[in-house]
Design a protein around this motif. Structure first.
Motif, PDB file in Angstrom:
ATOM      1  N   GLU A 182      12.467  -6.671 -53.252  1.00  0.00           N
ATOM      2  CA  GLU A 182      11.292  -7.679 -54.022  1.00  0.00           C
ATOM      3  C   GLU A 182      10.292  -7.562 -52.810  1.00  0.00           C
ATOM      4  O   GLU A 182       9.869  -6.639 -52.185  1.00  0.00           O
ATOM      5  CB  GLU A 182      12.456  -9.186 -52.461  1.00  0.00           C
ATOM      6  N   HIS A 183       9.094  -8.253 -53.763  1.00  0.00           N
ATOM      7  CA  HIS A 183       7.557  -8.445 -53.250  1.00  0.00           C
ATOM      8  C   HIS A 183       7.501  -9.996 -54.216  1.00  0.00           C
ATOM      9  O   HIS A 183       7.651 -10.225 -54.803  1.00  0.00           O
ATOM     10  CB  HIS A 183       6.669  -7.424 -54.426  1.00  0.00           C
ATOM     11  N   ASP A 184       5.957 -10.275 -53.181  1.00  0.00           N
ATOM     12  CA  ASP A 184       5.526 -11.860 -54.022  1.00  0.00           C
ATOM     13  C   ASP A 184       5.179 -11.636 -55.215  1.00  0.00           C
ATOM     14  O   ASP A 184       4.815 -10.451 -55.528  1.00  0.00           O
ATOM     15  CB  ASP A 184       4.504 -11.711 -53.221  1.00  0.00           C
ATOM     16  N   GLU A 185       4.922 -12.280 -55.934  1.00  0.00           N
ATOM     17  CA  GLU A 185       4.129 -12.608 -57.632  1.00  0.00           C
ATOM     18  C   GLU A 185       3.371 -11.637 -57.424  1.00  0.00           C
ATOM     19  O   GLU A 185       2.611 -11.050 -59.093  1.00  0.00           O
ATOM     20  CB  GLU A 185       4.001 -13.453 -57.747  1.00  0.00           C
ATOM     21  N   ARG A 186       1.891 -11.403 -56.680  1.00  0.00           N
ATOM     22  CA  ARG A 186       1.149 -10.893 -56.747  1.00  0.00           C
ATOM     23  C   ARG A 186       1.013  -9.721 -57.081  1.00  0.00           C
ATOM     24  O   ARG A 186       0.419  -8.676 -57.391  1.00  0.00           O
ATOM     25  CB  ARG A 186       0.093 -11.299 -55.346  1.00  0.00           C
ATOM     26  N   PHE A 187       1.890  -8.806 -55.608  1.00  0.00           N
ATOM     27  CA  PHE A 187       2.316  -7.641 -55.390  1.00  0.00           C
ATOM     28  C   PHE A 187       3.201  -7.719 -56.531  1.00  0.00           C
ATOM     29  O   PHE A 187       2.608  -5.709 -57.338  1.00  0.00           O
ATOM     30  CB  PHE A 187       3.111  -7.365 -54.369  1.00  0.00           C
ATOM     31  N   SER A 188       3.807  -8.671 -56.840  1.00  0.00           N
ATOM     32  CA  SER A 188       5.085  -7.557 -58.622  1.00  0.00           C
ATOM     33  C   SER A 188       3.854  -7.481 -59.941  1.00  0.00           C
ATOM     34  O   SER A 188       3.997  -6.454 -60.123  1.00  0.00           O
ATOM     35  CB  SER A 188       5.381  -8.341 -58.835  1.00  0.00           C
ATOM     36  N   LYS A 189       2.696  -8.638 -60.087  1.00  0.00           N
ATOM     37  CA  LYS A 189       2.032  -7.917 -60.540  1.00  0.00           C
ATOM     38  C   LYS A 189       0.779  -6.959 -60.692  1.00  0.00           C
ATOM     39  O   LYS A 189       0.816  -5.676 -62.163  1.00  0.00           O
ATOM     40  CB  LYS A 189       1.423  -9.252 -60.981  1.00  0.00           C
ATOM     41  N   ILE A 208       0.268  -1.554 -62.288  1.00  0.00           N
ATOM     42  CA  ILE A 208       0.339   0.712 -62.509  1.00  0.00           C
ATOM     43  C   ILE A 208       1.488   1.022 -62.714  1.00  0.00           C
ATOM     44  O   ILE A 208       0.743   1.904 -63.925  1.00  0.00           O
ATOM     45  CB  ILE A 208       0.761   0.455 -60.855  1.00  0.00           C
ATOM     46  N   ASN A 209       2.584   0.643 -63.343  1.00  0.00           N
ATOM     47  CA  ASN A 209       3.868   1.261 -63.628  1.00  0.00           C
ATOM     48  C   ASN A 209       4.065   1.542 -64.704  1.00  0.00           C
ATOM     49  O   ASN A 209       4.048   2.670 -65.529  1.00  0.00           O
ATOM     50  CB  ASN A 209       5.123   0.927 -63.305  1.00  0.00           C
ATOM     51  N   LYS A 210       2.686   0.629 -66.343  1.00  0.00           N
ATOM     52  CA  LYS A 210       2.490   0.543 -66.964  1.00  0.00           C
ATOM     53  C   LYS A 210       1.345   2.132 -67.749  1.00  0.00           C
ATOM     54  O   LYS A 210       1.565   2.368 -68.570  1.00  0.00           O
ATOM     55  CB  LYS A 210       2.192  -0.568 -67.522  1.00  0.00           C
ATOM     56  N   ALA A 211       1.037   1.718 -66.530  1.00  0.00           N
ATOM     57  CA  ALA A 211      -0.439   2.510 -67.122  1.00  0.00           C
ATOM     58  C   ALA A 211       0.138   3.839 -66.296  1.00  0.00           C
ATOM     59  O   ALA A 211      -0.113   5.285 -67.569  1.00  0.00           O
ATOM     60  CB  ALA A 211      -0.957   2.381 -66.227  1.00  0.00           C
ATOM     61  N   ILE A 212       1.081   4.237 -65.427  1.00  0.00           N
ATOM     62  CA  ILE A 212       1.777   5.611 -65.185  1.00  0.00           C
ATOM     63  C   ILE A 212       2.163   6.481 -66.318  1.00  0.00           C
ATOM     64  O   ILE A 212       2.399   7.811 -66.752  1.00  0.00           O
ATOM     65  CB  ILE A 212       2.593   5.854 -64.193  1.00  0.00           C
TER      66      ILE A 212
END
Length: 365
Positions: free
Chosen positions: A343-350, A355-359
């Protein structure tokens, strides 16, 4: 308005402080065992917090009766990453239960600052509550430098309508100087920076950087200001020398030498993390940023100092993944992202989602 920066400013002054207690003060063996068990539990929860396992921290501490100040700090910090309203409620409880502990008011002010930053309509009300708590902390602990530093930061960051006052900040630097000359110099330098007096601030920081005992912290504080002000080239110039600094490790905890070493080492690690941020935000200095964050993660994992006040390994891994991506090191970026489960906070998750999308996009080419 500067009010959006209020939470971060107040939070800088808050750490998980443990009341100094001696197990030898407890003659009863069952009492001693209870204290030892609490310490072990707190250490386990600290590790959970550092892994961003906020739900686990909350589920353990929320129902616990007779929470210590350290446990309240940990609970509220976890709640601030999940639900600010619940954090506010817990902070109110903290100052009720530990009304004579300045750390309770520090934490309460942090929550009020976070609420002010996230609320348009109630921002001023929350900011005024933050100020009131910080003033109460000064009243309770008039010989503690940290309470003056936190209140000074409030006056620098909050708009005048919420009680911020640059003249009051200057007065507080004088009080800090009376308690500790070097801390007073750092405080005055920060006031100069926020007041637009960069030449005066740079002159003060130049002296602090020349002093072996304050040079690392001086570089970190000035470099952090330049980073926040988007003066990336200046931040890079100030922070880069920290990459090659090596400190002789100190073993004996509790000694004056240990305390000095721990503070210096913490500043050095934070400086490396900041250098990684400069590379991420500027889009330049990528290889230097990668080396800085790789060094940060290595030192974080092996250091014997308390790392609670430092950015977590997950944040460093996230920033490093961004830099690997910028350097077209896709496999390494993906490897780093795979470490960021949980789990991560909103900013981290965003950021992680981006990054995942770019990869995936790069991998498809």
């Amino acid at each position: 308005m500067k009010i959006s920066n209020l939470a971060a400013s107040v939070l800088c002054a808050v750490t998980f402080l443990t009341p100094v207690s001696s197990l030898n003060a407890y003659a009863n063996e069952s009492e001693r065992a209870a204290i030892e068990n609490t310490t072990a539990q707190d250490e386990a929860l600290k590790q959970s917090f550092e892994r961003d396992e906020f739900s686990k921290v909350i589920e353990t501490l929320k129902p616990l009766k007779n929470k210590t100040p350290k446990q309240y700090n940990m609970l509220i910090s976890a709640l601030m990453n999940t639900d600010l309203d619940e954090a506010e409620e817990a902070a109110e409880d903290f100052i009720q239960v530990h009304s004579n502990d300045f750390k309770a008011y520090h934490m309460h002010a942090s929550v009020m600052g976070a609420q002010a930053s996230s609320s348009i309509f109630s921002a001023l009300s929350y900011a005024k509550k933050a100020k009131k708590s910080l003033e109460k902390a000064v009243e309770i602990a008039p010989d503690n430098i940290a309470v003056y530093q936190a209140l000074m930061q409030f006056h620098l960051m909050a708009p005048s309508i919420a009680g911020g006052d640059i003249d009051e900040a200057v007065k507080l630097t004088q009080k800090i100087s009376e308690l500790d000359t070097k801390e007073g110099q750092f405080a005055l330098a920060r006031v100069y920076l926020e007041d637009g007096k960069e030449a005066e601030a740079k002159a003060l920081f130049a002296k602090l950087i020349e002093d072996e005992s304050t040079q690392i912290r001086g570089r970190v504080e000035l470099g952090s200001f330049y980073l926040g002000d988007k003066q990336y080239a200046s931040s890079y110039e100030i922070l880069t020398p920290l990459v090659d600094v090596e400190l002789a490790e100190v073993e004996k905890k509790g000694s004056e030498a240990w305390e000095a070493y721990q503070e210096t080492k913490s500043n050095l690690l934070y400086g490396k993390y900041r250098l990684g941020q400069v590379a991420v935000e500027s889009g330049e200095y990528t290889n230097v940023g990668i080396n800085a964050l790789e060094g940060y993660l290595k030192d974080y994992a092996t250091t014997n100092i308390d790392t609670e006040s430092l950015p977590s390994t997950k944040w460093a891994q996230l920033r490093l993944a961004e830099l690997y991506l910028n350097a077209d090191r896709i496999d390494e970026a993906e490897r780093m992202v795979n470490l960021l489960e949980g789990e991560h906070d909103e900013r981290f998750s965003k950021i992680l989602k981006k990054i995942n999308k770019a990869i995936k996009k790069r991998a498809a080419v």
